[in-house]
Design a protein around this motif. Sequence first.
Motif, PDB file in Angstrom:
ATOM      1  N   ALA A  86     -51.645  11.574   2.261  1.00 17.16           N
ATOM      2  CA  ALA A  86     -52.177  10.485   3.077  1.00 17.16           C
ATOM      3  C   ALA A  86     -51.087   9.478   3.410  1.00 17.16           C
ATOM      4  O   ALA A  86     -50.986   8.998   4.551  1.00 17.16           O
ATOM      5  CB  ALA A  86     -53.332   9.802   2.349  1.00 17.16           C
ATOM      6  N   ALA A  87     -50.251   9.135   2.428  1.00 20.67           N
ATOM      7  CA  ALA A  87     -49.169   8.176   2.661  1.00 20.67           C
ATOM      8  C   ALA A  87     -48.136   8.761   3.632  1.00 20.67           C
ATOM      9  O   ALA A  87     -47.670   8.078   4.550  1.00 20.67           O
ATOM     10  CB  ALA A  87     -48.504   7.796   1.339  1.00 20.67           C
ATOM     11  N   TYR A  88     -47.779  10.021   3.423  1.00 19.96           N
ATOM     12  CA  TYR A  88     -46.785  10.659   4.286  1.00 19.96           C
ATOM     13  C   TYR A  88     -47.290  10.771   5.724  1.00 19.96           C
ATOM     14  O   TYR A  88     -46.584  10.433   6.681  1.00 19.96           O
ATOM     15  CB  TYR A  88     -46.439  12.049   3.752  1.00 19.96           C
ATOM     16  N   ILE A  89     -48.522  11.254   5.879  1.00 22.25           N
ATOM     17  CA  ILE A  89     -49.059  11.499   7.217  1.00 22.25           C
ATOM     18  C   ILE A  89     -49.240  10.187   7.981  1.00 22.25           C
ATOM     19  O   ILE A  89     -48.912  10.093   9.165  1.00 22.25           O
ATOM     20  CB  ILE A  89     -50.392  12.269   7.122  1.00 22.25           C
ATOM     21  N   SER A  90     -49.757   9.154   7.323  1.00 23.68           N
ATOM     22  CA  SER A  90     -49.963   7.879   8.007  1.00 23.68           C
ATOM     23  C   SER A  90     -48.628   7.245   8.392  1.00 23.68           C
ATOM     24  O   SER A  90     -48.499   6.679   9.483  1.00 23.68           O
ATOM     25  CB  SER A  90     -50.786   6.932   7.133  1.00 23.68           C
ATOM     26  N   GLU A  91     -47.618   7.357   7.528  1.00 22.38           N
ATOM     27  CA  GLU A  91     -46.290   6.835   7.888  1.00 22.38           C
ATOM     28  C   GLU A  91     -45.721   7.586   9.079  1.00 22.38           C
ATOM     29  O   GLU A  91     -45.167   6.998  10.005  1.00 22.38           O
ATOM     30  CB  GLU A  91     -45.336   6.932   6.700  1.00 22.38           C
ATOM     31  N   ARG A  92     -45.889   8.895   9.063  1.00 21.00           N
ATOM     32  CA  ARG A  92     -45.355   9.724  10.153  1.00 21.00           C
ATOM     33  C   ARG A  92     -46.076   9.432  11.462  1.00 21.00           C
ATOM     34  O   ARG A  92     -45.445   9.289  12.515  1.00 21.00           O
ATOM     35  CB  ARG A  92     -45.516  11.190   9.784  1.00 21.00           C
ATOM     36  N   ALA A  93     -47.407   9.330  11.404  1.00 19.50           N
ATOM     37  CA  ALA A  93     -48.185   9.147  12.633  1.00 19.50           C
ATOM     38  C   ALA A  93     -47.955   7.781  13.259  1.00 19.50           C
ATOM     39  O   ALA A  93     -47.761   7.672  14.482  1.00 19.50           O
ATOM     40  CB  ALA A  93     -49.671   9.349  12.337  1.00 19.50           C
ATOM     41  N   TYR A  94     -47.987   6.745  12.442  1.00 19.99           N
ATOM     42  CA  TYR A  94     -47.864   5.381  12.960  1.00 19.99           C
ATOM     43  C   TYR A  94     -46.419   4.885  12.976  1.00 19.99           C
ATOM     44  O   TYR A  94     -46.160   3.769  13.419  1.00 19.99           O
ATOM     45  CB  TYR A  94     -48.740   4.437  12.140  1.00 19.99           C
ATOM     46  N   ARG A  95     -45.498   5.740  12.469  1.00 20.93           N
ATOM     47  CA  ARG A  95     -44.069   5.398  12.424  1.00 20.93           C
ATOM     48  C   ARG A  95     -43.854   4.043  11.761  1.00 20.93           C
ATOM     49  O   ARG A  95     -43.094   3.204  12.247  1.00 20.93           O
ATOM     50  CB  ARG A  95     -43.479   5.425  13.834  1.00 20.93           C
ATOM     51  N   SER A  96     -44.547   3.871  10.641  1.00 29.70           N
ATOM     52  CA  SER A  96     -44.495   2.593   9.931  1.00 29.70           C
ATOM     53  C   SER A  96     -44.551   2.843   8.426  1.00 29.70           C
ATOM     54  O   SER A  96     -45.595   3.266   7.915  1.00 29.70           O
ATOM     55  CB  SER A  96     -45.674   1.706  10.348  1.00 29.70           C
ATOM     56  N   PRO A  97     -43.452   2.559   7.707  1.00 31.37           N
ATOM     57  CA  PRO A  97     -43.505   2.655   6.246  1.00 31.37           C
ATOM     58  C   PRO A  97     -44.545   1.724   5.637  1.00 31.37           C
ATOM     59  O   PRO A  97     -45.124   2.043   4.601  1.00 31.37           O
ATOM     60  CB  PRO A  97     -42.086   2.261   5.816  1.00 31.37           C
ATOM     61  N   LEU A  98     -44.785   0.588   6.297  1.00 36.94           N
ATOM     62  CA  LEU A  98     -45.782  -0.361   5.794  1.00 36.94           C
ATOM     63  C   LEU A  98     -47.159   0.291   5.738  1.00 36.94           C
ATOM     64  O   LEU A  98     -47.870   0.183   4.732  1.00 36.94           O
ATOM     65  CB  LEU A  98     -45.818  -1.610   6.671  1.00 36.94           C
ATOM     66  N   ILE A  99     -47.553   0.977   6.810  1.00 31.19           N
ATOM     67  CA  ILE A  99     -48.875   1.624   6.823  1.00 31.19           C
ATOM     68  C   ILE A  99     -48.928   2.738   5.793  1.00 31.19           C
ATOM     69  O   ILE A  99     -49.931   2.915   5.091  1.00 31.19           O
ATOM     70  CB  ILE A  99     -49.205   2.149   8.237  1.00 31.19           C
ATOM     71  N   GLY A 100     -47.843   3.497   5.656  1.00 34.32           N
ATOM     72  CA  GLY A 100     -47.811   4.530   4.621  1.00 34.32           C
ATOM     73  C   GLY A 100     -47.963   3.946   3.233  1.00 34.32           C
ATOM     74  O   GLY A 100     -48.677   4.502   2.389  1.00 34.32           O
ATOM     75  N   PHE A 101     -47.312   2.825   2.979  1.00 31.37           N
ATOM     76  CA  PHE A 101     -47.385   2.155   1.682  1.00 31.37           C
ATOM     77  C   PHE A 101     -48.811   1.657   1.418  1.00 31.37           C
ATOM     78  O   PHE A 101     -49.364   1.858   0.321  1.00 31.37           O
ATOM     79  CB  PHE A 101     -46.401   0.980   1.675  1.00 31.37           C
ATOM     80  N   VAL A 102     -49.414   1.007   2.419  1.00 26.98           N
ATOM     81  CA  VAL A 102     -50.773   0.474   2.265  1.00 26.98           C
ATOM     82  C   VAL A 102     -51.767   1.599   2.024  1.00 26.98           C
ATOM     83  O   VAL A 102     -52.615   1.529   1.120  1.00 26.98           O
ATOM     84  CB  VAL A 102     -51.178  -0.351   3.511  1.00 26.98           C
ATOM     85  N   VAL A 103     -51.680   2.662   2.819  1.00 24.33           N
ATOM     86  CA  VAL A 103     -52.596   3.791   2.662  1.00 24.33           C
ATOM     87  C   VAL A 103     -52.418   4.441   1.287  1.00 24.33           C
ATOM     88  O   VAL A 103     -53.403   4.709   0.580  1.00 24.33           O
ATOM     89  CB  VAL A 103     -52.368   4.828   3.782  1.00 24.33           C
ATOM     90  N   GLY A 104     -51.183   4.668   0.887  1.00 27.49           N
ATOM     91  CA  GLY A 104     -50.928   5.305  -0.399  1.00 27.49           C
ATOM     92  C   GLY A 104     -51.448   4.489  -1.567  1.00 27.49           C
ATOM     93  O   GLY A 104     -52.134   5.013  -2.453  1.00 27.49           O
ATOM     94  N   LEU A 105     -51.181   3.185  -1.569  1.00 32.84           N
ATOM     95  CA  LEU A 105     -51.642   2.355  -2.690  1.00 32.84           C
ATOM     96  C   LEU A 105     -53.152   2.140  -2.652  1.00 32.84           C
ATOM     97  O   LEU A 105     -53.774   1.989  -3.702  1.00 32.84           O
ATOM     98  CB  LEU A 105     -50.914   1.012  -2.696  1.00 32.84           C
ATOM     99  N   ALA A 106     -53.743   2.129  -1.461  1.00 30.19           N
ATOM    100  CA  ALA A 106     -55.202   2.013  -1.384  1.00 30.19           C
ATOM    101  C   ALA A 106     -55.869   3.216  -2.039  1.00 30.19           C
ATOM    102  O   ALA A 106     -56.834   3.085  -2.804  1.00 30.19           O
ATOM    103  CB  ALA A 106     -55.645   1.880   0.072  1.00 30.19           C
ATOM    104  N   VAL A 107     -55.361   4.417  -1.745  1.00 31.39           N
ATOM    105  CA  VAL A 107     -55.903   5.633  -2.367  1.00 31.39           C
ATOM    106  C   VAL A 107     -55.633   5.613  -3.872  1.00 31.39           C
ATOM    107  O   VAL A 107     -56.496   5.980  -4.683  1.00 31.39           O
ATOM    108  CB  VAL A 107     -55.296   6.891  -1.723  1.00 31.39           C
TER     109      VAL A 107
END
Length: 457
Positions: free
Chosen positions: A90-111
């Motif tokens: 989830a963290a990898y895919i969201s970072e890749r899709a939105y091109r934002s490490p911030l979104i990847g970090f938020v998604v990963g820690l939320a899960v």
Amino acid sequence: MTGRSALSDAPQDAGAGSRPALHRTIGPFQMALYGLGSMLGSGVYGLMGQAAGQVGNAVWLAFLVALVAALLTALSYASLGSRYPRAGGAAYISERAYRSPLIGFVVGLAVACSSLTSVATQSRVFAANLATLTGGGEAIVTWLALGFLLLLTGLVLRGIRESMWVNVLCTCIEAAGLLLVVAVGISYWGSVDLFETPPAGEAASDVMMLLVLQGSVLTFFAFIGFEDTLNVAEECRDPQRTIPVGLIAAMAMAAVIYVAVAITAVSVLPWRELAAAPGPLTAVMERAAPWLPPIVYTAITLFAVANTALVNYVTASRLAYGMSHQGLLPAWLGRVHATRRTPHLAIVALFVVVTPLALIGTIGQLAAATVLLLLLVFALMNGALVLLKNRPGEPHGRFEIPLVLPILGSLVCAGLVIVRVTTGDWRAPALAGGMLAGILLLYALFRPKADRLSANA
């Protein structure tokens, strides 16, 4: 930041060079039971009564509507898993899709927050149920919870093969407990009107669909857990096939079990009694099978609770492992034990974090808040699939779905967030907002350190 966003298609294998990799042992059968065990959990035992209070005898229909809503996101996860089979997916895919490490970090820690609060809650529930069999007060419950966490940590450290087979055993017992309800109550089928709903000011036919939709918001949460399958992708044999097959099979099995149990429950007990019972399915068993000793169902509950905790512990540790290889968490969390082939440092770190939560006692509101964060994650993941499907050069998976499905899935999850925020207790949304703020603060504090480490590498 640019280098961190430009992630490669292939998993960043911890086994490159002299470093050991995770052990690939999971096949479709184990994956299906892994997802099923995560979904069934112990929540459905109480959820059945709450749903009956809202929908009456039509609770089975609410589960079917919830299945359709949950399946939209599950299909997106299956497609994403076949495209990008990575731990911490989830963290990898969201970072890749939105091109934002911030979104990847938020998604990963939320899960991760959702998994950790689940492990803490279930360890406490396990201890409380065990204490009813052995006797003892609150102090005993605390020690039992700590002992359970130690055993769980030891099992997850031991290896993914052992963890998966324990999961298979627990899931079979857990499912057998629910199927036992159906077996002893199936003779009651056909004795009630399965479309009867709570009385309203107008004809039932005018309000039935509205009631079912309200009930489906509640029963939707019985299907949460399918997302855990993504995080063990690097331990699957042929993950591009194993993840979609296992995830969809798990959803199908859960739906059949839920609908059958719902029909049985309202057939055996009037829905008002079911809604008022402290343990709805226990009350059904007492009516349909008074000869069955209560200890049998208590023992089944122990397996259900333990299984939920096990799946979430594995999920959280693999998520930490995957995020460390993205540079979103410290690199040492991505180390793999040379013999056991498990992310041992991540597992131990999670034990240190989850133990205080388990010993606190009541973290029900915290758990409810993480569910809200999960719904936000689901909306983002559906959106991620839309973006990736429309982006040239992205890999295709073995399991592809029409674009309209992730769009609908994102809308459904966003709608559920709105419903949860605007109705019910205000504390869960407030806590969710506080947790989100805390995650953003952690990112602000950690990110400069990560940049310096990358620059020095």
